[in-house]
Write a protein that holds these residues in place. Structure first.
Motif, PDB file in Angstrom:
ATOM      1  N   MET A 162       0.830  -1.178   0.000  1.00  0.00           N
ATOM      2  CA  MET A 162       0.000   0.000   0.000  1.00  0.00           C
ATOM      3  C   MET A 162       0.872   1.237   0.000  1.00  0.00           C
ATOM      4  SD  MET A 162      -2.915   1.260   2.584  1.00  0.00           S
ATOM      5  CE  MET A 162      -3.364   2.976   2.446  1.00  0.00           C
ATOM      6  N   LEU A 163       0.543   2.194  -0.886  1.00  0.00           N
ATOM      7  CA  LEU A 163       1.322   3.414  -1.033  1.00  0.00           C
ATOM      8  C   LEU A 163       0.617   4.565  -0.324  1.00  0.00           C
ATOM      9  CD1 LEU A 163       2.085   3.128  -4.865  1.00  0.00           C
ATOM     10  CD2 LEU A 163       3.215   1.966  -2.943  1.00  0.00           C
ATOM     11  N   GLY A 164       1.400   5.386   0.387  1.00  0.00           N
ATOM     12  CA  GLY A 164       0.816   6.522   1.081  1.00  0.00           C
ATOM     13  C   GLY A 164       0.099   6.150   2.359  1.00  0.00           C
ATOM     14  N   ALA A 165       0.603   5.135   3.062  1.00  0.00           N
ATOM     15  CA  ALA A 165      -0.093   4.612   4.233  1.00  0.00           C
ATOM     16  C   ALA A 165      -0.078   5.574   5.414  1.00  0.00           C
ATOM     17  CB  ALA A 165       0.520   3.282   4.655  1.00  0.00           C
ATOM     18  N   SER A 166       0.816   6.535   5.429  1.00  0.00           N
ATOM     19  CA  SER A 166       0.885   7.448   6.570  1.00  0.00           C
ATOM     20  C   SER A 166       0.005   8.682   6.392  1.00  0.00           C
ATOM     21  CB  SER A 166       2.335   7.894   6.821  1.00  0.00           C
ATOM     22  OG  SER A 166       2.846   8.579   5.688  1.00  0.00           O
ATOM     23  N   GLY A 167      -0.630   8.836   5.239  1.00  0.00           N
ATOM     24  CA  GLY A 167      -1.456  10.006   4.979  1.00  0.00           C
ATOM     25  C   GLY A 167      -2.831   9.912   5.602  1.00  0.00           C
ATOM     26  N   PHE A 168      -3.600  10.985   5.485  1.00  0.00           N
ATOM     27  CA  PHE A 168      -4.928  11.093   6.092  1.00  0.00           C
ATOM     28  C   PHE A 168      -5.853   9.959   5.661  1.00  0.00           C
ATOM     29  CE2 PHE A 168      -9.140  13.245   5.013  1.00  0.00           C
ATOM     30  CZ  PHE A 168      -9.742  12.893   6.213  1.00  0.00           C
ATOM     31  N   ILE A 169      -5.975   9.735   4.360  1.00  0.00           N
ATOM     32  CA  ILE A 169      -6.846   8.667   3.871  1.00  0.00           C
ATOM     33  C   ILE A 169      -6.115   7.330   3.919  1.00  0.00           C
ATOM     34  CG2 ILE A 169      -8.244   7.844   1.937  1.00  0.00           C
ATOM     35  CD1 ILE A 169      -8.496  10.750   1.014  1.00  0.00           C
ATOM     36  N   GLY A 170      -4.838   7.331   3.605  1.00  0.00           N
ATOM     37  CA  GLY A 170      -4.069   6.095   3.554  1.00  0.00           C
ATOM     38  C   GLY A 170      -4.064   5.337   4.862  1.00  0.00           C
ATOM     39  N   ARG A 171      -3.937   6.055   5.975  1.00  0.00           N
ATOM     40  CA  ARG A 171      -3.896   5.365   7.273  1.00  0.00           C
ATOM     41  C   ARG A 171      -5.242   4.716   7.598  1.00  0.00           C
ATOM     42  NH1 ARG A 171      -2.409  10.441  10.973  1.00  0.00           N
ATOM     43  NH2 ARG A 171      -0.945  10.658   9.234  1.00  0.00           N
ATOM     44  N   CYS A 172      -6.317   5.329   7.129  1.00  0.00           N
ATOM     45  CA  CYS A 172      -7.639   4.752   7.363  1.00  0.00           C
ATOM     46  C   CYS A 172      -7.832   3.493   6.515  1.00  0.00           C
ATOM     47  CB  CYS A 172      -8.718   5.782   7.055  1.00  0.00           C
ATOM     48  SG  CYS A 172     -10.341   5.355   7.685  1.00  0.00           S
ATOM     49  N   VAL A 173      -7.355   3.528   5.277  1.00  0.00           N
ATOM     50  CA  VAL A 173      -7.426   2.348   4.414  1.00  0.00           C
ATOM     51  C   VAL A 173      -6.557   1.228   4.984  1.00  0.00           C
ATOM     52  CG1 VAL A 173      -6.959   1.452   2.105  1.00  0.00           C
ATOM     53  CG2 VAL A 173      -7.914   3.749   2.378  1.00  0.00           C
ATOM     54  N   ALA A 174      -5.361   1.586   5.425  1.00  0.00           N
ATOM     55  CA  ALA A 174      -4.470   0.583   6.016  1.00  0.00           C
ATOM     56  C   ALA A 174      -5.098  -0.032   7.265  1.00  0.00           C
ATOM     57  CB  ALA A 174      -3.124   1.212   6.355  1.00  0.00           C
ATOM     58  N   GLY A 175      -5.769   0.798   8.064  1.00  0.00           N
ATOM     59  CA  GLY A 175      -6.436   0.283   9.250  1.00  0.00           C
ATOM     60  C   GLY A 175      -7.537  -0.702   8.908  1.00  0.00           C
ATOM     61  N   ALA A 176      -8.294  -0.389   7.861  1.00  0.00           N
ATOM     62  CA  ALA A 176      -9.368  -1.284   7.435  1.00  0.00           C
ATOM     63  C   ALA A 176      -8.812  -2.601   6.905  1.00  0.00           C
ATOM     64  CB  ALA A 176     -10.227  -0.606   6.370  1.00  0.00           C
ATOM     65  N   LEU A 177      -7.727  -2.540   6.155  1.00  0.00           N
ATOM     66  CA  LEU A 177      -7.097  -3.752   5.646  1.00  0.00           C
ATOM     67  C   LEU A 177      -6.524  -4.594   6.776  1.00  0.00           C
ATOM     68  CD1 LEU A 177      -5.313  -2.219   2.545  1.00  0.00           C
ATOM     69  CD2 LEU A 177      -7.050  -4.021   2.460  1.00  0.00           C
ATOM     70  N   SER A 178      -5.915  -3.922   7.741  1.00  0.00           N
ATOM     71  CA  SER A 178      -5.354  -4.640   8.877  1.00  0.00           C
ATOM     72  C   SER A 178      -6.456  -5.319   9.684  1.00  0.00           C
ATOM     73  CB  SER A 178      -4.578  -3.666   9.776  1.00  0.00           C
ATOM     74  OG  SER A 178      -4.003  -4.330  10.877  1.00  0.00           O
ATOM     75  N   ALA A 179      -7.571  -4.623   9.876  1.00  0.00           N
ATOM     76  CA  ALA A 179      -8.698  -5.205  10.605  1.00  0.00           C
ATOM     77  C   ALA A 179      -9.271  -6.421   9.879  1.00  0.00           C
ATOM     78  CB  ALA A 179      -9.783  -4.160  10.817  1.00  0.00           C
ATOM     79  N   ALA A 180      -9.110  -6.431   8.545  1.00  0.00           N
ATOM     80  CA  ALA A 180      -9.584  -7.571   7.747  1.00  0.00           C
ATOM     81  C   ALA A 180      -8.531  -8.673   7.650  1.00  0.00           C
ATOM     82  CB  ALA A 180      -9.955  -7.091   6.342  1.00  0.00           C
ATOM     83  N   HIS A 181      -7.424  -8.508   8.407  1.00  0.00           N
ATOM     84  CA  HIS A 181      -6.347  -9.509   8.489  1.00  0.00           C
ATOM     85  C   HIS A 181      -5.618  -9.695   7.154  1.00  0.00           C
ATOM     86  CE1 HIS A 181      -7.877 -10.443  12.471  1.00  0.00           C
ATOM     87  NE2 HIS A 181      -9.077 -10.658  11.956  1.00  0.00           N
ATOM     88  N   ALA A 182      -5.512  -8.606   6.392  1.00  0.00           N
ATOM     89  CA  ALA A 182      -4.721  -8.662   5.161  1.00  0.00           C
ATOM     90  C   ALA A 182      -3.233  -8.668   5.500  1.00  0.00           C
ATOM     91  CB  ALA A 182      -5.054  -7.455   4.282  1.00  0.00           C
ATOM     92  N   ASP A 183      -2.448  -9.318   4.666  1.00  0.00           N
ATOM     93  CA  ASP A 183      -0.992  -9.246   4.792  1.00  0.00           C
ATOM     94  C   ASP A 183      -0.536  -7.959   4.118  1.00  0.00           C
ATOM     95  OD1 ASP A 183      -0.786 -11.722   6.089  1.00  0.00           O
ATOM     96  OD2 ASP A 183      -0.800 -12.791   4.174  1.00  0.00           O
ATOM     97  N   LEU A 184      -0.066  -6.998   4.915  1.00  0.00           N
ATOM     98  CA  LEU A 184       0.176  -5.651   4.414  1.00  0.00           C
ATOM     99  C   LEU A 184       1.658  -5.337   4.266  1.00  0.00           C
ATOM    100  CD1 LEU A 184      -2.352  -3.433   6.426  1.00  0.00           C
ATOM    101  CD2 LEU A 184      -2.414  -3.981   4.003  1.00  0.00           C
ATOM    102  N   PHE A 185       1.976  -4.698   3.141  1.00  0.00           N
ATOM    103  CA  PHE A 185       3.245  -4.014   2.959  1.00  0.00           C
ATOM    104  C   PHE A 185       2.910  -2.533   2.883  1.00  0.00           C
ATOM    105  CE2 PHE A 185       3.840  -8.176   0.921  1.00  0.00           C
ATOM    106  CZ  PHE A 185       4.932  -8.650   1.634  1.00  0.00           C
ATOM    107  N   LEU A 186       3.410  -1.763   3.830  1.00  0.00           N
ATOM    108  CA  LEU A 186       3.061  -0.350   3.954  1.00  0.00           C
ATOM    109  C   LEU A 186       4.245   0.502   3.541  1.00  0.00           C
ATOM    110  CD1 LEU A 186       1.466  -0.817   7.467  1.00  0.00           C
ATOM    111  CD2 LEU A 186       0.219  -0.571   5.321  1.00  0.00           C
ATOM    112  N   VAL A 187       4.029   1.352   2.551  1.00  0.00           N
ATOM    113  CA  VAL A 187       5.130   2.123   1.976  1.00  0.00           C
ATOM    114  C   VAL A 187       4.949   3.605   2.272  1.00  0.00           C
ATOM    115  CG1 VAL A 187       6.394   2.657  -0.134  1.00  0.00           C
ATOM    116  CG2 VAL A 187       5.278   0.423   0.129  1.00  0.00           C
TER     117      VAL A 187
END
Length: 313
Positions: A1-26
């Protein structure tokens, strides 16, 4: 995932993490991203990369080989258009590189899309009637022009039948951790400091969409197995004036009368104006659209802020 530290990106990353996705955060700043992951309870492998550098995405991709890429990286520029090089790099060139790399990759077992890219309603410029995806874009600032260039790069890869991807055009997204200068951020700051907040008359109409629903919409689009339009609006389809939004927040924040000083600031010369946003394609594609009312979205934001910093709402 690109832009994971941004306003929208962190929310998307949180949703993916809650869904137990294997995440690479860039992100460019790994330390900042680690802080974001801690605050949002995001689990994933953090990768530091400067995505403004040509070839940076290619290296990240070759290392991780993700099934799906969410691109929330971007450069927001103001009316001074002072950072043309970065805007071109992140909003246009990065999307072009990602589309080319992903289009050249062999198929995987993932049944959904390979790339979900966050576009912007500002790619259209001013539209006085219904805003539909088939309108000819006519952006009038650097941000809109560079975002449109990224969308064109994605569309070219989709049309070649080598990439299953979508550009989700976002409009007025709001919620926790907005960047300074944004409306809700300014309202929260004024409430905390108990100082007056100078505002325009507030008659501008916006499609205010809560960031949590934007994240949900992006994930829903990423899971589409059938055909998907290259461009889809991710919005509520409902317009609210800036003044009504501010007054709603003021009420929930218990701000005293007169603290919001409407009409003390002039409207910007390049003020963004659009009509109602069509969500027909979104509903046809995923059977859903954002429906959270502005008042409820602001409540969600205040609840998050209260949990994090003890602010009394």
């Amino acid at each position: 995932m690109l832009g994971a530290s941004g306003f929208i990106g962190r929310c998307v990353a949180g949703a993916l993490s809650a869904a137990h996705a294997d995440l690479f955060l860039v992100a460019r700043d790994a330390n900042r991203l680690a802080e974001v992951c801690s605050a949002y309870e995001i689990r994933g492998e953090i990768l530091a990369a400067d995505l403004t550098v040509p070839g940076a995405f290619t290296k990240v991709h070759d290392t991780t080989r993700p099934d799906i890429t969410f691109n929330l990286a971007g450069c927001v520029v103001d009316s001074a258009e002072h950072d043309a090089a970065m805007a071109e790099s992140l909003n246009a060139n990065l999307v072009r590189e990602a589309a080319q790399v992903l289009a050249s990759q062999s198929a995987t077992d993932w049944p959904g899309l390979r790339l979900v890219h966050a576009g912007s309603g500002k790619e259209y410029g001013n539209v006085h009637g219904l805003v539909t995806e088939d309108l000819p874009p006519a952006p009038h600032n650097l941000y809109g022009r560079t975002k449109l260039a990224g969308t064109h790069a994605l569309q070219a890869a989709v049309k070649s039948n080598k990439l299953r991807a979508v550009c989700a055009r976002l409009f007025s997204v709001y919620g926790p951790d907005e960047r300074p200068g944004r409306l809700l951020h300014s309202l929260l700051g004024a409430a905390r400091s108990k100082t007056a907040l100078a505002l325009t008359g507030g008659e501008q109409l916006r499609d205010f969409t809560y960031v949590g629903e934007v994240a949900e919409g992006l994930l829903r689009l990423g899971c589409v197995r059938g055909s998907v339009p290259a461009v889809v609006h991710l919005a509520t389809g409902t317009l609210t004036t800036v003044r009504a939004f501010a007054e709603c927040a003021s009420d929930l924040l218990h701000m005293p009368p007169g603290q919001l000083q409407f009409g003390t600031l002039p409207e910007r010369v390049d003020e963004f104006r659009q009509g109602r946003v069509s969500t027909r394609l979104l509903e046809q594609t995923v059977g859903w659209r954002p429906t959270l009312a502005v008042r409820d979205g602001i409540r969600e934001t205040l609840a998050f802020e209260s949990r994090r910093c003890g602010m009394v709402t």
